[in-house]
Motif scaffolding. Sequence first.
Motif, mmCIF file in Angstrom:
data_model
loop_
_atom_site.group_PDB
_atom_site.id
_atom_site.type_symbol
_atom_site.label_atom_id
_atom_site.label_comp_id
_atom_site.label_asym_id
_atom_site.label_seq_id
_atom_site.Cartn_x
_atom_site.Cartn_y
_atom_site.Cartn_z
ATOM 1 N N HIS A 115 0.989 -1.264 0.245
ATOM 2 C CA HIS A 115 0.085 0.057 -0.051
ATOM 3 C C HIS A 115 0.869 1.200 0.057
ATOM 4 O O HIS A 115 0.401 2.246 -0.582
ATOM 5 C CB HIS A 115 -0.987 -0.016 1.269
ATOM 6 N N TYR A 116 2.221 1.222 0.543
ATOM 7 C CA TYR A 116 2.978 2.606 0.677
ATOM 8 C C TYR A 116 4.180 2.403 -0.210
ATOM 9 O O TYR A 116 4.628 3.373 -0.648
ATOM 10 C CB TYR A 116 3.383 2.718 2.179
ATOM 11 N N PHE A 117 4.624 1.387 -0.247
ATOM 12 C CA PHE A 117 5.858 0.926 -0.916
ATOM 13 C C PHE A 117 6.045 0.079 -2.154
ATOM 14 O O PHE A 117 6.984 -0.498 -2.566
ATOM 15 C CB PHE A 117 7.025 0.727 -0.027
ATOM 16 N N GLY A 118 4.595 -0.306 -2.456
ATOM 17 C CA GLY A 118 4.547 -1.383 -3.631
ATOM 18 C C GLY A 118 5.206 -1.240 -4.975
ATOM 19 O O GLY A 118 5.445 -1.992 -5.753
ATOM 20 N N THR A 119 5.450 0.075 -5.193
ATOM 21 C CA THR A 119 5.955 0.383 -6.473
ATOM 22 C C THR A 119 7.298 1.227 -6.261
ATOM 23 O O THR A 119 8.084 2.060 -7.012
ATOM 24 C CB THR A 119 5.039 1.614 -7.251
ATOM 25 N N TYR A 120 8.010 1.065 -5.072
ATOM 26 C CA TYR A 120 9.438 1.942 -4.737
ATOM 27 C C TYR A 120 10.465 0.779 -5.477
ATOM 28 O O TYR A 120 10.350 -0.433 -5.289
ATOM 29 C CB TYR A 120 9.540 1.710 -3.223
ATOM 30 N N PRO A 121 11.377 1.592 -6.167
ATOM 31 C CA PRO A 121 12.397 0.843 -7.005
ATOM 32 C C PRO A 121 13.112 -0.107 -6.065
ATOM 33 O O PRO A 121 13.609 0.264 -5.205
ATOM 34 C CB PRO A 121 13.120 2.031 -7.822
ATOM 35 N N GLY A 122 13.540 -1.248 -6.755
ATOM 36 C CA GLY A 122 14.294 -2.335 -6.035
ATOM 37 C C GLY A 122 13.949 -2.806 -4.651
ATOM 38 O O GLY A 122 14.215 -3.914 -4.383
ATOM 39 N N ALA A 123 12.490 -2.493 -4.250
ATOM 40 C CA ALA A 123 11.861 -3.050 -3.065
ATOM 41 C C ALA A 123 10.948 -4.390 -3.797
ATOM 42 O O ALA A 123 10.857 -4.568 -4.955
ATOM 43 C CB ALA A 123 10.915 -2.420 -2.450
ATOM 44 N N ASP A 124 10.636 -5.282 -3.099
ATOM 45 C CA ASP A 124 9.859 -6.282 -3.312
ATOM 46 C C ASP A 124 8.386 -6.067 -3.117
ATOM 47 O O ASP A 124 7.795 -6.404 -2.129
ATOM 48 C CB ASP A 124 10.011 -7.545 -2.254
ATOM 49 N N GLY A 125 7.996 -5.334 -4.246
ATOM 50 C CA GLY A 125 6.662 -4.693 -4.249
ATOM 51 C C GLY A 125 5.605 -5.498 -5.311
ATOM 52 O O GLY A 125 5.760 -6.652 -5.435
ATOM 53 N N ILE A 126 4.830 -4.781 -5.601
ATOM 54 C CA ILE A 126 3.743 -5.353 -6.296
ATOM 55 C C ILE A 126 4.236 -5.938 -7.555
ATOM 56 O O ILE A 126 5.059 -5.115 -8.430
ATOM 57 C CB ILE A 126 2.507 -4.416 -6.537
ATOM 58 N N PRO A 127 3.937 -7.137 -7.941
ATOM 59 C CA PRO A 127 4.658 -7.756 -9.235
ATOM 60 C C PRO A 127 3.798 -7.025 -10.367
ATOM 61 O O PRO A 127 2.722 -6.871 -10.668
ATOM 62 C CB PRO A 127 4.019 -9.346 -9.141
ATOM 63 N N MET A 128 4.806 -6.754 -11.306
ATOM 64 C CA MET A 128 4.642 -6.117 -12.464
ATOM 65 C C MET A 128 5.161 -6.561 -13.747
ATOM 66 O O MET A 128 6.145 -7.123 -13.620
ATOM 67 C CB MET A 128 4.946 -4.445 -12.360
ATOM 68 N N GLN A 129 4.460 -6.271 -14.789
ATOM 69 C CA GLN A 129 5.132 -6.575 -15.990
ATOM 70 C C GLN A 129 4.686 -5.270 -17.069
ATOM 71 O O GLN A 129 3.426 -5.085 -17.298
ATOM 72 C CB GLN A 129 4.455 -7.876 -16.694
ATOM 73 N N ASN A 130 5.769 -4.603 -17.518
ATOM 74 C CA ASN A 130 5.423 -3.585 -18.484
ATOM 75 C C ASN A 130 4.611 -2.551 -17.898
ATOM 76 O O ASN A 130 3.723 -1.842 -18.412
ATOM 77 C CB ASN A 130 5.029 -3.992 -19.658
ATOM 78 N N GLY A 131 4.745 -2.324 -16.470
ATOM 79 C CA GLY A 131 4.214 -1.301 -15.737
ATOM 80 C C GLY A 131 2.673 -1.716 -15.384
ATOM 81 O O GLY A 131 1.986 -1.008 -14.676
ATOM 82 N N VAL A 132 2.307 -2.833 -15.625
ATOM 83 C CA VAL A 132 0.998 -3.442 -15.310
ATOM 84 C C VAL A 132 0.853 -4.198 -14.201
ATOM 85 O O VAL A 132 1.793 -5.363 -14.423
ATOM 86 C CB VAL A 132 0.218 -3.815 -16.416
ATOM 87 N N PRO A 133 0.336 -4.266 -13.225
ATOM 88 C CA PRO A 133 0.204 -5.317 -12.107
ATOM 89 C C PRO A 133 -0.062 -6.756 -12.724
ATOM 90 O O PRO A 133 -1.034 -6.997 -13.502
ATOM 91 C CB PRO A 133 -0.770 -4.958 -10.992
ATOM 92 N N THR A 134 0.779 -7.816 -12.205
ATOM 93 C CA THR A 134 0.417 -9.132 -12.706
ATOM 94 C C THR A 134 -0.498 -9.776 -11.970
ATOM 95 O O THR A 134 -0.997 -10.937 -12.058
ATOM 96 C CB THR A 134 1.593 -9.883 -12.840
#
Length: 482
Positions: A61-80
């Motif tokens: 919720h707070y750091f799911g898109t922080y670079p290098g962190a184990d955040g929300i799984p993404m592919q091409n900027g879209v959550p998988t």
Amino acid sequence: MERIGNWRGTGAMPRRVRRIAVLSALTLVLGACGADGHLEQARGKLEHLIFIMQENRSFDHYFGTYPGADGIPMQNGVPTVCVPDPMLHRCVRPFHDPNVTNAGGPHSEEDAATDVNGGRMDGFIRSVRDNFGKFCSRFPFDPQCGGAGPVGTRGIPDVMGWHDAREIPNYWAYAEHFVLQDHMFESAFSWSLPSHLFMVSAWSANCTSDDPMSCRSDLDRPGNEKGGRPPTAPFSWTDITYLLHRQGVSWRYYVGDRSQRTCKPDPISCALGPSGRLGTPTIWNPLPNFETVAKDGELGNIVPVNDFYRAARDGTLPAVSWIAPSAGVSEHPQNSVTDGQAYVTSLVNAVMRGPAWSTSAIFLAWDDWGGFFDHIVPPKVDRNGYGLRVPALVISPWVRAGYIDHQTLSFDAYLKLIEDLFLGGQRLDPSTDGRPDSRPYVREDAPILGNLLNDFDFSQAPVPPLVLPEHPRPGPASIPGT
């Protein structure tokens, strides 16, 4: 969009390269002087440990898109990943939420099990749809149950929303300049009171008498707590202040007062149970109910947060400080993340501006996930947890700047650090601490638990203070998946 990794202009070295360099440095330091040497260095540098506990946010919720962190799984900027919505009959992906006031979801032990769903991590919306009424009947004074009811349940519940530097720029700045921990789990597989109990005692229990051996694990209603009201049964097991008092180590537990009135959307979100008094709810301030605190004559160590600002300014901070907020600045839904960030910034700034900055470490975390989505399955260490993943930061002149700590951690690591630095490694262990209780497990010795000292390099040039405005401008958008 600007890449968030360079959003504060911290240099040309990419974050991933910097992190590898830091890990290499860590290996060299620990290899050269050993873990014992690192601990001795810490004892020479860290005189003040400060634990700031905010409310009800998940890591994604707070750091799911922080670079290098184990955040929300993404592919091409879209959550998988996506979570099924039983009302809308479709799967909902995580999305950016620009609203600084959120609804969240129910967050009892039962809701944690629903959200995790046997490791599928896909029950977050179902909890909102099915369990909010049940949750609010049990916890009518929870801020999420005030006013007109939970926001967001008519459309897509905001439990799937995430924030970035647009809403919480100071938190992202602390992550950029200090340490972000991306595998911090709440100690309890449950809600706020058990979590706060674990923070000071490594256990949540119910006791039938003042005999510590009468206590049994309870993640539902420890202390016979009912509906957000103060516990009626004593917390008879042993907490960390018992060991601190015995060794003459100073401590304070700082709580909010009536001056912190920024409550949204209605006054119930400031209420301390049915009494209507303002301040820190008793479920976030468990120490007054501990037998040990009263018998040691240390109830006077639970003081208003204004005393913290004064101590930071005057250089009179104790060895161990805990800070619990008033509801309005807690970030507990439905209170504003902006108000909470301003309050936390004021606390951090007070330390950075004071004479104790050079000997301090600030640990900032959120007590439970608040019903918000997170994609990581919590590891299981015993019958009590761990719970879901929460955001956590370490702020100190001695941390490895820009480091992302991937160790498995829980609030038990805070107790372990206190014990290692100030108590000679004595644990809350019934067989050795001089006050036996019936706890099922010595949490600080769990093999899976990481070591917070790995976040520090005591041979480096100190990281300078980062005094930030309490009401900053929004930062740039993150690029999901970078």
